[in-house]
Scaffold this motif. Sequence first.
Motif, short mmCIF file in Angstrom:
data_model
loop_
_atom_site.label_atom_id
_atom_site.label_comp_id
_atom_site.label_asym_id
_atom_site.label_seq_id
_atom_site.Cartn_x
_atom_site.Cartn_y
_atom_site.Cartn_z
N ARG A 1 39.35 37.68 37.10
CA ARG A 1 40.47 38.59 36.82
C ARG A 1 40.20 39.38 35.55
N LEU B 1 36.80 29.69 48.98
CA LEU B 1 37.30 28.39 48.56
C LEU B 1 36.68 27.28 49.41
N GLY C 1 35.56 25.95 39.57
CA GLY C 1 36.67 26.71 40.13
C GLY C 1 38.00 26.36 39.53
N HIS D 1 40.54 40.47 43.05
CA HIS D 1 41.03 40.74 41.70
C HIS D 1 40.77 42.20 41.36
N PRO E 1 43.18 30.37 50.57
CA PRO E 1 43.96 31.35 49.82
C PRO E 1 44.04 32.66 50.59
N ARG F 1 43.35 23.43 41.25
CA ARG F 1 44.35 23.88 42.20
C ARG F 1 45.37 22.77 42.38
N GLU G 1 38.68 31.93 38.91
CA GLU G 1 39.77 32.89 39.12
C GLU G 1 40.12 33.63 37.83
N GLU H 1 44.98 36.58 46.81
CA GLU H 1 44.61 35.59 45.80
C GLU H 1 43.12 35.64 45.48
N THR H 2 42.31 36.13 46.39
CA THR H 2 40.87 36.13 46.17
C THR H 2 40.34 37.48 45.71
N ALA I 1 36.54 36.30 44.61
CA ALA I 1 36.11 34.95 44.28
C ALA I 1 35.25 34.39 45.40
#
Length: 346
Positions: free
Chosen positions: A112, A133, A160, A240, A233, A163, A108, A237-238, A130
């Motif tokens: 980004r 998950l 990864g 970027h 997610p 989390r 992640e 969130e995935t 990403a």
Amino acid sequence: MKGESLTDRERLVLDAVIRAYVETAEPAGSRTVVRRFNLGISPATVRNTMSDLEEKGYLSHPHTSAGRMPTDRAYRLYVDGLLGRPRPRIGDSPLRRELAAGDTTAVELLLRRAAQVLGLLTQELGIAIAPSLDEMVLERFELVGVAEGKVLLVMTLRAGGVRTVFVDVPAVVPASTLAAVARILNERLAGLTLAEVRGSLGARLRDSAGSEPGASDLLNVFLQSADEWLQWPTASETVHLGRASVLAEQPEFQNGARLRNLIELTERTDLLQDFLASRLGAPGLQISIGAEHENPALADFTVVTSEYRVGGLRGVIGVIGPTRMPYDRVIGLVESTSALVSEFLT
């Protein structure tokens, strides 16, 4: 450039018009093309050739200008020509330094930063997704008591990062019980993908509590709350994104309507997630231009992406920009960034 319907002269003039328009964002006139590119033919011949190219759908003619500008069809012809011949690899030393300046061990964080750096280098909007998950492998579980009624579940994912999820429990849980349950989770679940955990959690944890007091009750809590701590997610969130302000400074987005389209696009993380996910598994570089997009929200844009791989995981990174784009440079940077992301995460 290739094109069965074009003569050598037409291909020469079209290539010059595209390069002139990419550099200046202004429709190219015949005299400008002759002066800048030394084509060895007269302005009158160039002008006649431009008219022929317009009739064939490769150039358009704004009413307020004597010059011509490329159509999406022209860009496609130009890009196919670039992809059809060997391309020198863009030196990745500056790119490598920029990416290495941040955390390169967690997907992640690296993605980004890669989207931001790629956007700045290309002056387009960097974008990345990403890996799913669900495809990530759980390496280790830790349980930490943080307050009465709260336990922090820490899941380390292969390539990864980490989390963390808060899990509600009935009361304070002794440290010995937390350690025992963490040991069970690691014995039964570590090394599996999240998809495998989700599909077999009940069977794998059945009759696993042992003799530790309270372990059975705590394992039941994890079973009952599995939908929460194994939750997917969201798209936001995935996906970027780099800085949209970089793209907003380009001439194409100086009018209100197209700028609004750009802003709205950056807010459509669901659309971007689905679009980029559709490119997973596609080998090599993927380029879609303007009207080639099925979704009208992308009709003003070109999207250039490349897949990166982390073991068995796959993701996509690239840029979104106007159809007027320095394709040769953008292609090289997208390919280099994809290769570096794969390298850093291996």
